[in-house]
Enzyme design. Structure first.
Site, PDB file in Angstrom:
ATOM      1  CG  ASP A  49      13.252  -9.791 -15.186  1.00 46.03           C
ATOM      2  OD1 ASP A  49      13.874  -9.100 -14.407  1.00 46.03           O
ATOM      3  OD2 ASP A  49      11.951 -10.421 -15.034  1.00 46.03           O
TER       4      ASP A  49
HETATM    5  N1  URA Z   1       8.796  -6.952 -16.674  1.00 44.19           N
HETATM    6  C1  URA Z   1       9.404  -8.070 -16.426  1.00 44.19           C
HETATM    7  O1  URA Z   1       8.616  -8.758 -15.679  1.00 44.19           O
HETATM    8  N2  URA Z   1      10.653  -8.499 -16.704  1.00 44.19           N
HETATM    9  C2  URA Z   1      11.493  -7.554 -17.606  1.00 44.19           C
HETATM   10  O2  URA Z   1      12.659  -8.084 -17.761  1.00 44.19           O
HETATM   11  C3  URA Z   1      10.948  -6.264 -18.047  1.00 44.19           C
HETATM   12  C4  URA Z   1       9.638  -6.259 -17.600  1.00 44.19           C
END
Ligand code: URA
Length: 243
Positions: free
Chosen positions: A106
């Site tokens: 993310d």
């Molecule tokens: N899980 C999440 O919530 N975000 C990420 O970036 C990776 C795994």
């Protein structure tokens, strides 16, 4: 090994563009097996010949692999009209090899992200069949609790009703915890934590299989990985979601 045009080989393995590579070859800066070669269209097998630019040996590789310590605030994408992407953290001579991120982190997450131009490797790493463990360090509000450990081990049921594969939750001092998952669902860790009534405040990926985020690698910095070492550490991991 494939047979390549000399100008392509030079462009792929140096900072030169294709047209600069042609000029370098025509002006005698490139040698093949010790003799100047002025024909950009000359075809050769890079594994069978030694090619130099201004006397320095060229290192050619069909596929390249990079480990990036992704900073928060950067998009996991190859391009975006408005926002900085992980590709913007690489110089043009590496970007031109066609690298792309394997999976995603993310925008607000940090840590280990692999980039490569090897589509088959990326596909294999992301394959649910391989179930490669991914380890995250999270700060949550409130802290995860003892009761969350068996819920993770059994497979958390997300808000949309989907049941996750068994995952491992380790409680660390303060608000910190370590979470190991073998899937790659959208916002997986945040949704698993939310399903237990908590919120992720910060998220960092620290390992994929047996490949760890190196201690000395700054946020935003990257390291090139040798394919042999990478495959061994990613796919032959001793990491497990079971205690
Ligand atoms: N899980 C999440 O919530 N975000 C990420 O970036 C990776 C795994």
């Amino acid at each position: 090994m494939p047979t390549l045009r000399l100008d392509k080989l030079l462009c792929d393995s140096s900072a030169l563009s294709r047209s600069e590579a042609r000029i370098a070859i025509r002006t005698g800066r490139v040698s093949v097996d010790g003799a100047a070669e002025r024909r950009p269209e000359r075809k050769l097998d890079p594994a069978a010949h030694s090619v130099t630019l201004d006397g320095a040996p060229l290192r050619w590789a069909e596929y390249v692999y990079y480990l990036l310590n992704k900073p928060a605030g950067v998009l996991t994408a190859t391009e975006d009209a408005a926002q900085r992407t992980v590709l913007d953290l690489f110089p043009a001579e590496i970007r031109k090899s066609g690298i792309f991120p394997v999976g995603r982190l993310d925008k607000d997450a940090a840590g280990l992200l692999l980039l490569t131009n090897d589509g088959a490797f990326a596909h294999e790493l992301m394959s649910p069949r391989k179930a490669v463990p991914k380890i995250y360090r999270a700060l949550t509000d409130p802290p995860m609790a003892e009761g969350d450990i068996p819920a993770f081990a059994e497979g958390v049921i997300l808000g949309d009703g989907a049941r996750c594969a068994p995952a491992k939750l380790e409680l660390l001092p303060g608000t910190e915890c370590r979470i190991t998952v073998t899937e790659g669902r959208y916002h997986q860790v945040k949704r698993m934590v939310a399903a237990r009534g908590k919120r992720v405040r910060s998220l960092e990926r620290i390992a994929i299989g047996g490949l760890r985020l190196p201690d000395g690698l700054d946020r935003g910095a990257y390291a090139r990985l040798e394919p042999g070492t990478l495959m061994k550490s990613v796919f032959q991991s001793s990491t497990s979601v079971h205690a």
